[in-house]
Design a protein around this motif. Structure first.
Motif, PDB file in Angstrom:
ATOM      1  N   ILE A  71     -45.629 -27.697   0.013  1.00 46.64           N
ATOM      2  CA  ILE A  71     -46.039 -26.347   0.436  1.00 46.64           C
ATOM      3  C   ILE A  71     -46.499 -26.367   1.897  1.00 46.64           C
ATOM      4  O   ILE A  71     -46.105 -25.496   2.688  1.00 46.64           O
ATOM      5  N   ILE A  72     -47.314 -27.348   2.252  1.00 44.30           N
ATOM      6  CA  ILE A  72     -47.802 -27.440   3.635  1.00 44.30           C
ATOM      7  C   ILE A  72     -46.637 -27.625   4.605  1.00 44.30           C
ATOM      8  O   ILE A  72     -46.576 -26.987   5.663  1.00 44.30           O
ATOM      9  N   ILE A  73     -45.696 -28.496   4.253  1.00 47.00           N
ATOM     10  CA  ILE A  73     -44.535 -28.743   5.115  1.00 47.00           C
ATOM     11  C   ILE A  73     -43.681 -27.485   5.239  1.00 47.00           C
ATOM     12  O   ILE A  73     -43.254 -27.117   6.341  1.00 47.00           O
ATOM     13  N   CYS A  74     -43.448 -26.805   4.130  1.00 50.50           N
ATOM     14  CA  CYS A  74     -42.641 -25.577   4.162  1.00 50.50           C
ATOM     15  C   CYS A  74     -43.304 -24.486   4.999  1.00 50.50           C
ATOM     16  O   CYS A  74     -42.631 -23.809   5.787  1.00 50.50           O
ATOM     17  N   VAL A  75     -44.600 -24.310   4.840  1.00 44.68           N
ATOM     18  CA  VAL A  75     -45.314 -23.290   5.611  1.00 44.68           C
ATOM     19  C   VAL A  75     -45.277 -23.635   7.102  1.00 44.68           C
ATOM     20  O   VAL A  75     -45.039 -22.759   7.956  1.00 44.68           O
ATOM     21  N   SER A  76     -45.476 -24.894   7.423  1.00 41.25           N
ATOM     22  CA  SER A  76     -45.436 -25.324   8.825  1.00 41.25           C
ATOM     23  C   SER A  76     -44.044 -25.112   9.421  1.00 41.25           C
ATOM     24  O   SER A  76     -43.915 -24.652  10.559  1.00 41.25           O
ATOM     25  N   LEU A  77     -43.002 -25.427   8.663  1.00 42.13           N
ATOM     26  CA  LEU A  77     -41.639 -25.197   9.141  1.00 42.13           C
ATOM     27  C   LEU A  77     -41.335 -23.711   9.304  1.00 42.13           C
ATOM     28  O   LEU A  77     -40.677 -23.309  10.272  1.00 42.13           O
ATOM     29  N   LEU A  78     -41.800 -22.888   8.376  1.00 41.77           N
ATOM     30  CA  LEU A  78     -41.572 -21.445   8.485  1.00 41.77           C
ATOM     31  C   LEU A  78     -42.281 -20.853   9.693  1.00 41.77           C
ATOM     32  O   LEU A  78     -41.697 -20.056  10.439  1.00 41.77           O
ATOM     33  N   ILE A  79     -43.526 -21.237   9.884  1.00 39.13           N
ATOM     34  CA  ILE A  79     -44.274 -20.732  11.043  1.00 39.13           C
ATOM     35  C   ILE A  79     -43.622 -21.205  12.335  1.00 39.13           C
ATOM     36  O   ILE A  79     -43.437 -20.430  13.284  1.00 39.13           O
ATOM     37  N   GLY A  80     -43.250 -22.482  12.387  1.00 40.82           N
ATOM     38  CA  GLY A  80     -42.569 -22.997  13.569  1.00 40.82           C
ATOM     39  C   GLY A  80     -41.248 -22.298  13.818  1.00 40.82           C
ATOM     40  O   GLY A  80     -40.915 -21.961  14.957  1.00 40.82           O
ATOM     41  N   GLY A  81     -40.478 -22.061  12.757  1.00 34.53           N
ATOM     42  CA  GLY A  81     -39.201 -21.375  12.904  1.00 34.53           C
ATOM     43  C   GLY A  81     -39.357 -19.943  13.388  1.00 34.53           C
ATOM     44  O   GLY A  81     -38.560 -19.470  14.206  1.00 34.53           O
ATOM     45  N   ILE A  82     -40.382 -19.262  12.896  1.00 33.21           N
ATOM     46  CA  ILE A  82     -40.634 -17.880  13.338  1.00 33.21           C
ATOM     47  C   ILE A  82     -40.993 -17.851  14.817  1.00 33.21           C
ATOM     48  O   ILE A  82     -40.477 -17.028  15.584  1.00 33.21           O
ATOM     49  N   PHE A  83     -41.869 -18.764  15.236  1.00 34.62           N
ATOM     50  CA  PHE A  83     -42.222 -18.810  16.662  1.00 34.62           C
ATOM     51  C   PHE A  83     -41.018 -19.173  17.527  1.00 34.62           C
ATOM     52  O   PHE A  83     -40.840 -18.623  18.618  1.00 34.62           O
ATOM     53  N   LEU A  84     -40.173 -20.094  17.073  1.00 38.16           N
ATOM     54  CA  LEU A  84     -38.970 -20.438  17.829  1.00 38.16           C
ATOM     55  C   LEU A  84     -38.015 -19.255  17.928  1.00 38.16           C
ATOM     56  O   LEU A  84     -37.412 -19.025  18.981  1.00 38.16           O
ATOM     57  N   LEU A  85     -37.887 -18.502  16.844  1.00 40.20           N
ATOM     58  CA  LEU A  85     -37.024 -17.320  16.865  1.00 40.20           C
ATOM     59  C   LEU A  85     -37.562 -16.275  17.846  1.00 40.20           C
ATOM     60  O   LEU A  85     -36.804 -15.710  18.645  1.00 40.20           O
ATOM     61  N   ILE A  86     -38.854 -16.041  17.808  1.00 35.25           N
ATOM     62  CA  ILE A  86     -39.467 -15.082  18.726  1.00 35.25           C
ATOM     63  C   ILE A  86     -39.313 -15.550  20.175  1.00 35.25           C
ATOM     64  O   ILE A  86     -38.997 -14.763  21.070  1.00 35.25           O
ATOM     65  N   GLY A  87     -39.520 -16.838  20.409  1.00 33.24           N
ATOM     66  CA  GLY A  87     -39.372 -17.374  21.762  1.00 33.24           C
ATOM     67  C   GLY A  87     -37.949 -17.261  22.276  1.00 33.24           C
ATOM     68  O   GLY A  87     -37.715 -16.910  23.440  1.00 33.24           O
ATOM     69  N   SER A  88     -36.978 -17.534  21.425  1.00 30.82           N
ATOM     70  CA  SER A  88     -35.574 -17.423  21.825  1.00 30.82           C
ATOM     71  C   SER A  88     -35.202 -15.976  22.105  1.00 30.82           C
ATOM     72  O   SER A  88     -34.498 -15.678  23.074  1.00 30.82           O
ATOM     73  N   TYR A  89     -35.666 -15.079  21.255  1.00 25.69           N
ATOM     74  CA  TYR A  89     -35.389 -13.664  21.451  1.00 25.69           C
ATOM     75  C   TYR A  89     -36.018 -13.165  22.761  1.00 25.69           C
ATOM     76  O   TYR A  89     -35.382 -12.435  23.523  1.00 25.69           O
ATOM     77  N   GLY A  90     -37.247 -13.593  23.011  1.00 26.26           N
ATOM     78  CA  GLY A  90     -37.912 -13.186  24.247  1.00 26.26           C
ATOM     79  C   GLY A  90     -37.218 -13.721  25.485  1.00 26.26           C
ATOM     80  O   GLY A  90     -37.119 -13.038  26.502  1.00 26.26           O
ATOM     81  N   LEU A  91     -36.730 -14.942  25.407  1.00 30.31           N
ATOM     82  CA  LEU A  91     -36.031 -15.530  26.546  1.00 30.31           C
ATOM     83  C   LEU A  91     -34.748 -14.765  26.854  1.00 30.31           C
ATOM     84  O   LEU A  91     -34.379 -14.591  28.011  1.00 30.31           O
ATOM     85  N   ALA A  92     -34.092 -14.271  25.828  1.00 27.61           N
ATOM     86  CA  ALA A  92     -32.849 -13.520  26.025  1.00 27.61           C
ATOM     87  C   ALA A  92     -33.104 -12.071  26.434  1.00 27.61           C
ATOM     88  O   ALA A  92     -32.312 -11.496  27.185  1.00 27.61           O
ATOM     89  N   ARG A  93     -34.182 -11.468  25.957  1.00 28.13           N
ATOM     90  CA  ARG A  93     -34.389 -10.034  26.153  1.00 28.13           C
ATOM     91  C   ARG A  93     -35.290  -9.650  27.316  1.00 28.13           C
ATOM     92  O   ARG A  93     -35.163  -8.538  27.832  1.00 28.13           O
ATOM     93  N   LEU A  94     -36.208 -10.491  27.705  1.00 29.31           N
ATOM     94  CA  LEU A  94     -37.131 -10.096  28.775  1.00 29.31           C
ATOM     95  C   LEU A  94     -36.378  -9.970  30.100  1.00 29.31           C
ATOM     96  O   LEU A  94     -35.493 -10.768  30.402  1.00 29.31           O
ATOM     97  N   PRO A  95     -36.735  -8.970  30.919  1.00 32.44           N
ATOM     98  CA  PRO A  95     -35.876  -8.589  32.034  1.00 32.44           C
ATOM     99  C   PRO A  95     -35.943  -9.449  33.302  1.00 32.44           C
ATOM    100  O   PRO A  95     -34.942  -9.593  33.979  1.00 32.44           O
ATOM    101  N   ASP A  96     -37.087  -9.996  33.673  1.00 32.44           N
ATOM    102  CA  ASP A  96     -37.116 -10.775  34.908  1.00 32.44           C
ATOM    103  C   ASP A  96     -37.767 -12.138  34.680  1.00 32.44           C
ATOM    104  O   ASP A  96     -38.334 -12.414  33.634  1.00 32.44           O
ATOM    105  N   ILE A  97     -37.654 -12.994  35.684  1.00 35.02           N
ATOM    106  CA  ILE A  97     -38.079 -14.386  35.519  1.00 35.02           C
ATOM    107  C   ILE A  97     -39.577 -14.505  35.264  1.00 35.02           C
ATOM    108  O   ILE A  97     -40.016 -15.382  34.524  1.00 35.02           O
ATOM    109  N   TYR A  98     -40.367 -13.631  35.846  1.00 34.43           N
ATOM    110  CA  TYR A  98     -41.815 -13.719  35.669  1.00 34.43           C
ATOM    111  C   TYR A  98     -42.219 -13.411  34.223  1.00 34.43           C
ATOM    112  O   TYR A  98     -43.163 -13.994  33.705  1.00 34.43           O
ATOM    113  N   MET A  99     -41.506 -12.488  33.591  1.00 32.27           N
ATOM    114  CA  MET A  99     -41.781 -12.194  32.179  1.00 32.27           C
ATOM    115  C   MET A  99     -41.171 -13.247  31.262  1.00 32.27           C
ATOM    116  O   MET A  99     -41.724 -13.564  30.222  1.00 32.27           O
TER     117      MET A  99
END
Length: 123
Positions: A7-35
């Protein structure tokens, strides 16, 4: 392997995966280098940390003693990501990369670029 470790490993992987997904989405969608600097330095670093914590727990259980390789990788990433973002921001300032019009505190960019102390406004 005990159920609570799974359970601990699964929760840690899910949280990590969600943050990675958000980070990847932000890198693709944010408009300029400073953001865009916020996405890999904050969300993706937290995502990789979650994945490496899960790996550390799993490997520690398999080996029977604490696995520190993943801890050292995580520590290295947490130290180097902000430094890399700072260097990228300084490079963007040096090359006079224009921010968006709605970016706040644009008046401070010249002072930072010229290494001056920003003047405090007298409100």
């Amino acid at each position: 392997m005990p159920f609570y470790l799974e359970i601990i490993i699964c929760v840690s992987l899910l949280i990590g995966g969600i943050f990675l997904l958000i980070g990847s989405y932000g890198l693709a969608r944010l408009p300029d280098i400073y953001m865009r600097l916020h996405s890999p330095t904050k969300a993706s670093t937290l995502g990789i940390t979650g994945v490496l914590v899960a790996s550390m727990i799993f490997q520690s259980h398999l080996k029977g003693f604490l696995s520190i390789q993943e801890f050292l990788i995580t520590l290295f990433l947490l130290i180097t990501a902000p430094v890399a973002a700072n260097m990228i921001a300084k490079t963007a300032l040096h090359y006079r990369t224009k921010p968006l019009e709605k970016t706040q505190n644009q008046e401070l960019m010249e002072a930072i670029r010229d290494r001056e102390t920003p003047k405090q406004s007298q409100d």
